[in-house]
Design a protein around this motif. Structure first.
Motif, PDB file in Angstrom:
ATOM      1  N   VAL A   1       0.911  -1.170   0.148  1.00  0.00           N
ATOM      2  CA  VAL A   1       0.005  -0.178  -0.072  1.00  0.00           C
ATOM      3  C   VAL A   1       0.958   1.333   0.084  1.00  0.00           C
ATOM      4  O   VAL A   1       0.484   2.282  -0.682  1.00  0.00           O
TER       5      VAL A   1
ATOM      6  N   GLY B   1      -3.792   2.758  -1.598  1.00  0.00           N
ATOM      7  CA  GLY B   1      -4.943   1.633  -1.524  1.00  0.00           C
ATOM      8  C   GLY B   1      -5.677   1.964  -0.025  1.00  0.00           C
ATOM      9  O   GLY B   1      -5.318   2.916   0.663  1.00  0.00           O
TER      10      GLY B   1
ATOM     11  N   HIS C   1     -12.812  -3.844   1.087  1.00  0.00           N
ATOM     12  CA  HIS C   1     -11.509  -2.829   1.154  1.00  0.00           C
ATOM     13  C   HIS C   1     -10.665  -3.439   2.124  1.00  0.00           C
ATOM     14  O   HIS C   1      -9.425  -3.171   2.223  1.00  0.00           O
TER      15      HIS C   1
ATOM     16  N   ARG D   1      -4.362  -3.036  -7.316  1.00  0.00           N
ATOM     17  CA  ARG D   1      -4.892  -1.767  -7.899  1.00  0.00           C
ATOM     18  C   ARG D   1      -4.459  -0.997  -9.108  1.00  0.00           C
ATOM     19  O   ARG D   1      -4.617  -0.049  -9.595  1.00  0.00           O
TER      20      ARG D   1
ATOM     21  N   GLY E   1      -8.981  -4.132  -5.904  1.00  0.00           N
ATOM     22  CA  GLY E   1      -8.908  -3.544  -4.534  1.00  0.00           C
ATOM     23  C   GLY E   1      -9.885  -4.067  -3.687  1.00  0.00           C
ATOM     24  O   GLY E   1      -9.916  -3.966  -2.739  1.00  0.00           O
TER      25      GLY E   1
ATOM     26  N   ASP F   1     -10.273   2.572  -7.861  1.00  0.00           N
ATOM     27  CA  ASP F   1     -11.301   1.567  -7.145  1.00  0.00           C
ATOM     28  C   ASP F   1     -12.271   0.818  -8.317  1.00  0.00           C
ATOM     29  O   ASP F   1     -12.925  -0.128  -7.771  1.00  0.00           O
TER      30      ASP F   1
END
Ligand SMILES: Cc1ncc(C[n+]2csc(CCOP(=O)(O)OP(=O)(O)O)c2C)c(N)n1
Ligand SMILES: CC(=O)[C@@H](O)[C@H](O)COP(=O)(O)O
Ligand SMILES: [Mg+2]
Length: 636
Positions: free
Chosen positions: A35, A40, A72, A91, A98, A427
């Motif tokens: 991340v 993310g 998520h 992502r 994601g 997303d």
């Protein structure tokens, strides 16, 4: 075993607490490393590492189904189900999504992205299982924020009515939505979590029992039954609401204690009918910066792991549309007490947190409850207030009937501000703001508008506040504006249904809406280099359309191109087509926008290039369609 060697979650069976703890550390390392690199959701997944490991050790994922709400927080799930080694593609275009995705893995038993759907989906699977005489466990994992969504309560109401349908709901209670969770449900959950009796039992009973000679060490599995029983005796209200609704309530259990969690899930699996396991977790667990700023680290752009700071961008960026929205609406609200900013658990994302800080009495967060938000806004409007329902384009889809039934049919002056309208990027399909033009344009009494830049957003905000003849909706994109000069105050409302001619042109007219206006000007420049003189209209309104501006230019030039950042079916281009048809202006029309496909996760620029929506690509498409005969050069 190292996580990189794990290809099936059933490989967790039989591992010791120490081995599971090692894997938990590996998950957190990978989660943070990834991340920090890709951006993310950070806090949510860190909070469910032990929960996921413990639950999966007690399930047989060759047959059992697990449904994650929103998804998520399911990065640990992805790492444990064969995606550890390519998790660094998270992502990114063509990489790991994601959210859960039926097409990505057989272990993603149900996709999501929008909240509050998991219990409904799980119950459907459980009912199907029983009808088919099959035998597997079904587990929904839902957060305390998602539990405030109406769908979740509808599903609980139904599941609690089916005492013979085995279903487990794991409530991941970290006391947070994106912002601190709001409402009576989180307050009730906290009462359970924080009750002194529950704390005493949780903290002391285990210790006391372990010291019983000869028995203590053998009591653990049984001890859970005793502990649950004592909780019920000591705190009869623990879980009472869920129990009264037909669920067996188990918990609260420490969501970071593997031993506790495993024993609790094993115990819960022995209970028939609907069971709710209440797991108390910490959002961002294991990364102090995220634990200390759970709002800010719900999701992050790429950042420095050591400092937690976002990686500096190459050049200073203009303010985001959300920030301009929040600042401008707050300024308007300072002089107009009728203005009420409403969010459905997206205070920071929408910029309404600015209003919340400065004018808390003119701010409402309803939780993840878009349907309630819209009809409550309608109620506010009947009393002369100016409700501003600030809901992402995609999440507003959740409240469609409320828009039709409670707002449009009654023509109540609700002002919808739809952030994230258009292509949102990482997303992916569940969050693209693709459909709002189409799903709203067909509704009677609705007015639709979209600004070309952040300065026009300010004008459209004052336009929306001043418009009280009925509902009005404003769409604007995710991300930064164009860096145009902003006014501090004194914005003038725009005339409803009127566009503006930005550029003259004789060969064709580009009719652009919202975020596609500046690209249309770039297209016109490219066409000019190829001898095509394009007029450019900033439509400003999709409904009512400025036909007095559009139709004469369509007649004069004989060629029309429409540009929109949304679905073509029923979108802005369709509005122009219909208007030309109604006026018997039969000229060729090229509509540029998003075709009838899902737009997968990628950067917005990558998606636009894939869709042929960059200015050079659009110019190419226009020239291919409207090969304008080059003016003949007189010879001799
Ligand atoms: C219908 C809908 N509205 C809003 C959102 C935006 N959203 C994503 S996650 C989230 C908070 C979820 O809270 P919770 O379920 O407690 O999960 P946590 O992040 O705490 O793990 C929200 C509001 C969404 N995904 N779906
Ligand atoms: C999971 C979820 O739905 C939100 O966290 C969403 O990802 C926020 O989107 P933005 O980053 O565009 O605010
Ligand atoms: Mg939560």
């Amino acid at each position: 075993m190292h996580l990189s060697e794990l290809t099936h979650p059933n490989q967790l069976h039989g591992l010791s607490i120490a081995q599971l703890s090692q894997i938990a550390a590996q998950i957190r390392d990978k989660h943070l490393e990834t991340v920090a690199a890709t951006g993310g959701h950070l806090g949510p997944g860190l909070g469910v590492v032990e929960l996921t490991l413990a639950l999966y050790q007690t399930l047989d994922l060759e047959q059992d189904r697990v449904i994650w709400d929103v998804g998520h927080q399911a990065y640990p799930h992805k790492m444990l189900t064969g995606r550890y080694n390519n998790f660094h593609t998270l992502r990114q275009k063509g990489g790991i999504a994601g959210y859960l995705n039926l097409r990505e893995s057989p272990f993603d038993h149900f996709g999501a992205g929008h909240a509050s759907t998991s219990i409904s989906a799980a119950l459907g699977m459980a009912i199907a299982r029983d009808l088919k005489g099959e035998h597997f466990k079904v587990v929904a994992i839902i957060g305390d924020g998602a539990l405030t969504g109406g769908m979740a309560l509808e599903a609980i109401n139904h599941a609690g009515h089916l005492p013979d349908t085995n279903l487990m709901v794991v409530l991941n209670d970290n006391e947070m939505s994106i912002s601190p969770n709001v409402g009576a449900i989180p307050r009730y959950l906290n009462k359970i979590r924080l009750s002194p009796q529950v704390q005493f039992i949780a903290d002391n009973l285990e210790e006391q029992f372990k010291h019983i000679p000869f028995l203590g060490e053998n009591l653990t599995p049984e001890m859970h039954r005793i502990k649950e029983g004592m909780k019920r005796l000591a705190v009869p209200k623990v879980g009472a609401v869920f129990e009264e609704l037909g669920f067996t309530y188990v918990g609260p259990v420490d969501g970071h204690n593997l031993e506790e969690l495993i024993a609790t899930f094993q115990h819960a699996h022995t209970i028939s009918g609907p069971v709710l396991v209440h797991v108390a977790t910490i959002k961002g667990k294991g990364y102090a910066i995220a634990e200390n700023d759970q709002v800010g680290y719900h999701a992050q752009n790429p950042f420095d792991l050591v400092t937690g700071k976002a990686k500096p961008s190459s050049k200073p960026k203009p303010p985001s549309y959300s920030k301009v929205f929040g600042e401008t609406l707050t300024k308007l609200a300072e002089n107009d007490p009728r203005i009420i900013g409403i969010t459905a658990a997206m205070a920071t994302g929408t910029g309404l947190d600015i209003l919340q800080k400065r004018l808390p009495k003119q701010y409402i967060d309803v939780g993840i409850a878009e349907q309630h938000a819209v009809t409550m806004a309608a109620g506010l409007a009947t009393q002369g207030m100016r409700p501003v329902a600030t809901i992402y384009s995609t999440f507003l889809q959740r409240a469609y009937d409320q828009i039709v039934h409670d707002v449009c049919i009654q023509s109540l002056p609700v002002f919808f501000c739809m952030d994230r309208a258009g292509i949102v990027g990482a997303d992916g399909p569940t969050h693209q703001g693709m459909y709002d033009i189409a799903y709203l344009r067909c509704l009677p009494n609705m007015v639709l508008m979209a600004p070309k830049d952040e300065a026009e957003l300010q004008q459209m905000l004052v336009t929306g506040i001043n418009y009280t003849a009925g509902p009005i909706a404003l769409r604007y994109p995710r991300g930064n504006g164009h860096g145009v000069a902003l006014m501090e105050e004194g914005w003038e409302p725009l005339p409803i249904g009127k566009g503006e001619l930005l550029r003259q042109g004789e060969d064709l007219v580009l009719v652009a809406y919202g975020s596609m206006v500046y690209p249309a000007l770039q297209v016109a420049e490219i066409l000019k280099e190829h001898g095509m003189r394009a007029a450019v209209i900033n439509a400003r309104f999709a409904k009512p359309l400025d036909t007095e501006l559009i139709i004469p230019l369509a007649k004069q030039t004989g060629r029309v191109v429409t540009l929109e950042e949304g679905c073509l079916m029923g979108g802005f281009g369709s509005a122009v087509l219909e208007a030309l048809q109604d006026a018997d202006v039969l000229v060729p029309v090229l509509r540029l926008g998003v075709p009838d496909i899902l737009v997968e996760h990628a950067t917005p620029d990558e998606s636009k290039a894939d869709l042929g929506l960059t200015p050079p690509q659009m110019a190419e498409t226009i020239m291919a369609k409207f090969a304008v005969p080059q003016p003949t050069v007189a010879v001799g």
